[in-house]
Design an enzyme around this catalytic site. Structure first.
Site, PDB file in Angstrom:
ATOM      1  N   ALA A 637       0.853  -1.191   0.000  1.00 39.75           N
ATOM      2  CA  ALA A 637       0.000   0.000   0.000  1.00 39.75           C
ATOM      3  C   ALA A 637       0.882   1.231   0.000  1.00 39.75           C
ATOM      4  CB  ALA A 637      -0.891  -0.009   1.228  1.00 39.75           C
ATOM      5  N   GLU A 642      -2.934   1.546  -3.883  1.00 37.60           N
ATOM      6  CA  GLU A 642      -2.242   0.256  -3.802  1.00 37.60           C
ATOM      7  C   GLU A 642      -1.046   0.196  -4.748  1.00 37.60           C
ATOM      8  OE1 GLU A 642      -6.099  -2.465  -2.715  1.00 37.60           O
ATOM      9  OE2 GLU A 642      -5.662  -1.895  -4.770  1.00 37.60           O
ATOM     10  N   LYS A 661       2.027   1.414  -9.452  1.00 37.26           N
ATOM     11  CA  LYS A 661       1.533   2.248  -8.345  1.00 37.26           C
ATOM     12  C   LYS A 661       0.253   2.899  -8.830  1.00 37.26           C
ATOM     13  CE  LYS A 661       5.394   3.674  -5.497  1.00 37.26           C
ATOM     14  NZ  LYS A 661       6.073   4.799  -4.897  1.00 37.26           N
ATOM     15  N   ASP A 754      15.092  11.574   2.031  1.00 37.09           N
ATOM     16  CA  ASP A 754      14.440  10.495   2.778  1.00 37.09           C
ATOM     17  C   ASP A 754      15.123   9.166   2.452  1.00 37.09           C
ATOM     18  OD1 ASP A 754      10.975   9.365   3.167  1.00 37.09           O
ATOM     19  OD2 ASP A 754      12.715   9.322   4.502  1.00 37.09           O
TER      20      ASP A 754
HETATM   21  O1  ACK Z   1       8.464  -4.167   1.250  1.00 32.32           O
HETATM   22  P1  ACK Z   1       7.693  -4.287   0.048  1.00 32.32           P
HETATM   23  O2  ACK Z   1       7.399  -5.593  -0.467  1.00 32.32           O
HETATM   24  O3  ACK Z   1       8.259  -3.372  -1.156  1.00 32.32           O
HETATM   25  O4  ACK Z   1       6.354  -3.392   0.255  1.00 32.32           O
HETATM   26  C1  ACK Z   1       6.413  -2.145  -0.332  1.00 32.32           C
HETATM   27  C2  ACK Z   1       5.116  -1.832  -1.023  1.00 32.32           C
HETATM   28  O5  ACK Z   1       5.290  -2.017  -2.402  1.00 32.32           O
HETATM   29  C3  ACK Z   1       4.659  -0.396  -0.779  1.00 32.32           C
HETATM   30  O6  ACK Z   1       5.617   0.500  -1.260  1.00 32.32           O
HETATM   31  C4  ACK Z   1       6.548  -2.576  -2.636  1.00 32.32           C
HETATM   32  N1  ACK Z   1       7.079  -2.006  -3.869  1.00 32.32           N
HETATM   33  C5  ACK Z   1       7.068  -0.697  -4.213  1.00 32.32           C
HETATM   34  N2  ACK Z   1       7.647  -0.547  -5.422  1.00 32.32           N
HETATM   35  C6  ACK Z   1       7.997  -1.787  -5.848  1.00 32.32           C
HETATM   36  C7  ACK Z   1       8.665  -2.261  -7.013  1.00 32.32           C
HETATM   37  N3  ACK Z   1       9.051  -1.438  -7.995  1.00 32.32           N
HETATM   38  N4  ACK Z   1       8.853  -3.572  -7.105  1.00 32.32           N
HETATM   39  C8  ACK Z   1       8.471  -4.385  -6.121  1.00 32.32           C
HETATM   40  N5  ACK Z   1       7.864  -3.999  -5.001  1.00 32.32           N
HETATM   41  C9  ACK Z   1       7.639  -2.705  -4.864  1.00 32.32           C
HETATM   42  C10 ACK Z   1       7.422  -2.274  -1.470  1.00 32.32           C
END
Ligand code: ACK
Length: 991
Positions: A637, A642, A661, A754
């Site tokens: 999220a 989402e 995203k 950040d």
């Molecule tokens: O820790 P995660 O699995 O990695 O959970 C967060 C979630 O979405 C919210 O930001 C995952 N996420 C974000 N961008 C990507 C991406 N490009 N590839 C894979 N997972 C992603 C992030």
């Protein structure tokens, strides 16, 4: 039907007069209007009328009864056959009762002379009516000459024998008025000169305006005036419990009608009008003023218990302010303002707060601020004094903010923001306020105000200026901005530590605009006003001046070359913005349309600078058709919606998995803009360690940002999941990737703000990529970001002290964050500073405590972390230095063997900084061999560079001199020397 009058004794001259019963009935029943007062009504007289007739054989009183046997008095005369008739009938004395104008209503019948056989010669069809005024009753018959004639009366309708036969009676009614009467009474007289008349009724009356209550004023019975057009003005008397607002008056017309009311009375306070009277207000009601039309219910929080109240009493705990109207609810003082925050900007502070939860039922809330300076004894404080300015003011603030300026730098202040309303003064001395503790920063220097033009040549102008009046600290440098007049988009900036500079490279006979600003550790002051100076004309140049450029060019070329070499060796920066150092204290940069002009360096463009943000998105991001994307899985999220994954099928390309995203439905325009800002930023980057943007979907909904898919998700979670699973080299490899991505970002001028393991994504090959550019400039979406006393949201644990304290976000503050990421990586996702509060973290860091080395962390890596956490930001390594060092470590894994002393990693204890022993470079030979430059060992030794200490001081010229002539070799050896210097400086190596 009956005979009203029969004259059987004189059948020739007498005529029978018949009055229809109907007519008589009408006579009886006609009501007298209420504005008429009878002085005489022959119909109402029961006995004989007793009027005097003379001669005696003229008028004759004939008494009859009507159908109800009520008597009717009539006077009749009918001497139509006889000549010279002069028959008078005199009424009794009629009192005027003060009336000056009276009316006489006569009802009579009259015989048509034509219908009389043979009597035409003497017969008349009129009679006369007279009056005589007298103050007393006359005992005598009034002389004819004493009478005043009122009128000759003719019948509208006369009757004939035929009419009698038809039994139709024609009754005439005539009304005459007389006046002005001046005496107490009068007589009326009827003169017959030979007609056949029956006077059926004589009514004498005057008119009055009857008593009336109008506008709560009583107007009494008023007799009309003597003139038919006269209006009598009459004053009214206010009814009980009422008062005159404006003296009430009315006008009584001659017709007995009230006209033109003026003024009125109103019920006194506590009373209201009901049916023309004033009645007391009931308990629970009040009337405050005579002007209010009626009693009103007591407003909220007030009451009355008695009748006739003029105001209501407030319930206990409620008040009425001095200027509150009586119909306003009783109110309370407000509670204290809420959620006060401060935002310090040097020696100014913006205080903001939310309105009180309890307004007390009033809208006239205002705020006042009390400023106290806190000294060393926190229990004692003093008022701030008159030098402090408040914008828009200190008291009576209507909005929930105030700017306090001209505070002292580096001083603790307490601000009390109090809410008051119109009843607060009634409850004094209770104060309801919210307190804010604030520490000011250092103020930026004030403006440079005096700038002087020195020598001007055809292509240069010398300038000098005075230090600003209030430097507010040590001036570190000046920035001189100049451009050719009207060519503002293309300007040059010179940085100088002196208060003079020569701006060169100018065009002859041209006007240049100059602005100067000073910088202290608190940052830049504002630019001075514009100063315009002109270069000399080309032809006017003197011989000396003419030669100057050649000399200058020679000098500058020399200086530039020297600076390039020195800069290369000393700074080690790859893509700095310095292109030429004219003077060690001067730095010159050229800008076009706000962008630094350097060949080969792409500068990051803030999408917020675009007027139309959607333009920025499409400039930097490819639009993808939504049909090419299939959302398969929700993987997390994000702030705006989402985060999903699924295949992307672009025409002519192989299908591959992407991260998607999404922007949730119901977004605002601002949210859309902020969401897409991430794509606008990401789209500008192209680096293996920066998350790659595939494109955006903006033309259909949901709006999406498509990026490369990172199988292992965010770094912090990934490490926690795989605690202790990686080799040090693997971890250093990850760190190298992050540093490389950050080096790229800093080279483009982008400050991340950040940087944290949670914002790094990891793919299946353990490649780490920097992500989260969306709101990285405002940090609204990071759950770690906390509000500071200055109002901004900052991820305290990852942020450099200068960024927390005065929002000084730079690549150097990103380096601090990088040090924290290193710590996170080396401790497999441990939370920095564990469960310490943000405040404690700030305090500890300020007191020079730092995170201890993670377990099994190579000393060299911990030293690098400690370097990243240098208080002085300029002492921190640059990202390119970090990359070089990590590369070196990867190439030389032995250097990672030495681990941090256990004393440096006592769990949960922060350590005081000190230098750590790093790997030792043993010999010049080892060093050169290590980089496959062993061929130079001999020449180095022959030239006297036998120790690494001596080598570390070599310049590019020295390298050339010892025989390193190939540019590639020069670069390789020079960069290694530079790296060594950094390590020496930060203590990671010793000799
Ligand atoms: O820790 P995660 O699995 O990695 O959970 C967060 C979630 O979405 C919210 O930001 C995952 N996420 C974000 N961008 C990507 C991406 N490009 N590839 C894979 N997972 C992603 C992030």
């Amino acid at each position: 039907m009956f005979a009203l009058w029969s004259c059987t004794r004189r059948p020739v001259s007498c005529t029978k007069v018949w009055v229809s019963l109907l007519t008589l009935a009408a006579l009886r029943t006609s009501a007298i209007p209420n504005n008429e007062v009878n002085l005489l009504d022959s119909r109402s007289v029961v006995d004989d009328l007793g009027w005097i007739a003379y001669p005696k054989n003229g008028w004759e009183e004939i008494g009859e009864v009507d159908e109800n046997y009520s008597p009717i008095h009539t006077y009749q005369v009918c001497k139509v056959m006889e000549h010279n008739q002069n028959n008078w009938l005199q009424t009794n004395w009629i009192l005027t009762e003060g009336a000056q104008r009276v009316f006489v209503e006569l009802k009579f019948t009259l015989r048509d002379c034509n219908s009389l056989p043979g009597g035409l010669g003497t017969c008349k069809e009129t009679f006369n009516i007279f009056y005589f005024e007298s103050n007393e009753k006359q005992e005598r018959v009034i002389r004819e000459s004493d009478y005043v004639k009122i009128d000759t009366i003719a019948a509208d309708e006369s009757f004939t024998e035929l009419d009698l036969g038809d039994r139709v009676m024609k009754l005439n009614t005539e009304v005459r008025d007389l006046g002005p009467l001046t005496k107490k009474g009068f007589y009326l007289a009827f003169q017959d000169v030979g007609a056949c008349i029956a006077l059926v009724s004589v009514r004498v009356f005057y008119k009055k305006c009857p008593a009336v209550v109008k506008n709560l004023a009583l107007f009494p019975d008023t007799i009309t005036g003597s003139d038919s057009s006269q209006l009598l003005e009459v004053s009214g008397i206010c009814v009980n419990m009422s008062v005159a607002e404006d003296l009430p008056r009315m006008h009584c017309s001659a017709e007995g009608e009230w006209l033109v009311p003026i003024g009125k009375c109103m019920c006194q306070p506590g009373y209201e009008e009901q049916n023309g009277t004033c009645q007391a207000c009931r308990p629970g009601f009040f009337k405050a003023s005579a002007q209010s039309p009626s009693c009103n219910k007591c407003p909220p929080h007030s009451f009355t218990r008695a009748e006739g109240c003029t105001s209501c009493q407030c319930e206990p705990g409620y008040y009425r302010g001095g200027s509150d109207p009586d119909n306003m609810a009783c109110t309370k003082p407000p509670s204290a303002p809420r959620n006060a925050i401060s935002n310090v900007n040097e020696t100014s502070v913006l205080l903001e707060w939310a309105p009180p939860a309890e307004t007390g039922g009033r809208r006239d809330i205002s705020y006042s601020v009390v400023c106290r300076k806190v000294g060393s004894d926190p229990w004692r404080s003093e008022e701030c004094g008159g030098h402090v300015r408040y914008l828009p003011g200190r008291t009576g603030l209507r909005n929930c903010s105030v700017m306090v300026t001209d505070l002292l730098a580096h001083t603790n202040y307490t601000f009390e923001v109090e809410a008051v309303n119109g009843v607060s003064y009634l409850v004094a001395p209770v104060r309801r306020f919210v307190t804010l503790n604030v520490t000011t920063n250092q103020a930026a220097p004030s403006l440079v105000s005096v700038v002087k033009k020195g020598r001007a040549a055809k292509d240069s102008i010398a300038l000098s200026w005075k230090e600003p009046e209030r430097p507010n600290g040590i001036i570190l440098e000046y920035e001189i901005k100049y451009f050719e007049k009207d060519q503002e988009t293309s300007y040059t900036i010179i940085k100088s530590k002196e208060t003079e500079v020569i701006a060169d490279g100018l065009r002859p006979s041209s006007v240049y605009v100059f602005q100067i600003r000073a910088r202290t550790s608190a940052g830049y002051g504002g630019f001075s006003q514009r100063f315009e100076f002109e270069t000399s004309p080309y032809l006017a140049a003197s011989r000396d001046q003419g030669q100057l450029p050649i000399v200058a060019v020679a000098v500058i070329v020399g200086v530039v070359l020297l600076a390039l070499v020195t800069g290369f060796l000393l700074s080690g920066r790859r893509c700095g913005y310095s292109i030429a150092k004219q003077d060690p204290d001067e730095e010159k940069m050229h800008f076009h349309s706000g962008l630094l002009q350097l060949p080969g360096v792409r500068t990051y463009i803030d999408p917020h600078t675009y007027e139309d943000p959607s333009q920025a998105v499409h400039e930097f991001a490819k639009e993808i058709d939504a049909s090419c994307i299939t959302i398969e899985r929700v993987i997390g999220a994000g702030e705006f919606g989402e985060v999903c994954s699924g295949p992307l099928r672009l025409p002519g390309k192989r299908e591959f998995t992407v991260a998607i995203k999404t922007l949730k439905a119901g977004y605002t325009e601002k949210q859309r803009r902020d969401f897409l800002a991430e794509a606008s930023i990401m789209g500008q980057f192209d680096h293996p360690n920066i998350i790659h943007l595939e494109g955006v979907v903006t033309k259909s909904k949901p709006v999406m940002i498509i990026t490369e898919y990172m199988e292992n998700g965010s770094l912090d979670t990934f490490l926690k999941k795989n605690d202790g699973q990686f080799t040090v080299i693997q971890l250093v490899g990850m760190l190298r990737g992050i540093a490389s991505g950050m080096r790229y970002l800093s080279d483009t001028g982008f400050v991340h703000r950040d940087l944290a393991a949670r914002n790094i994504l990891v793919n299946s090959n353990l490649v780490c990529k920097v992500s989260d550019f969306g709101l990285s400039r405002v940090l609204e979406d990071d759950p770690e970001a906390a509000y500071t006393t200055r109002g901004g949201k900052i991820p305290i644990r990852w942020t450099a002290p200068e960024a927390i304290t005065f929002r000084k976000f730079t690549s150097a503050s990103d380096v601090w964050s990088y040090g924290i990421v290193m710590w996170e990586v080396m401790s497999y996702g441990e939370r920095p500073y564990w469960e310490m509060s943000n405040q404690d973290v700030i305090k500890a860091v300020e007191e020079n405590y730092r995170l201890p080395g993670p377990m099994d962390c190579p000393a060299v890596l911990y030293q690098l972390m400690m370097d990243c956490w240098q208080k002085e930001r300029n002492s921190r390594p640059k990202f390119d230095e970090i990359v070089s060092l990590l590369d070196k470590l990867i190439r030389n894994p032995i250097s990672l063997k030495t681990l941090v002393n256990s004393s440096d990693r006592e769990s949960n204890l922060l350590v005081e900084p000190r230098s750590l022993d790093g790997p030792i470079f043993q010999s010049v030979e080892d060093w050169l061999e290590g980089m496959k430059m062993g061929r130079y060992v001999e020449t180095f030794v022959e030239s006297g560079y036998t120790t690494m200490e001596l080598v570390a001081q070599m310049t590019l010229d020295d390298l050339r001199r010892v025989g390193v002539s190939l540019a590639g070799h020069q670069k390789k050896i020079a960069s290694s020397i530079q790296e060594m210097r950094v390590q020496l400086m930060n203590g990671s190596v010793t000799f």
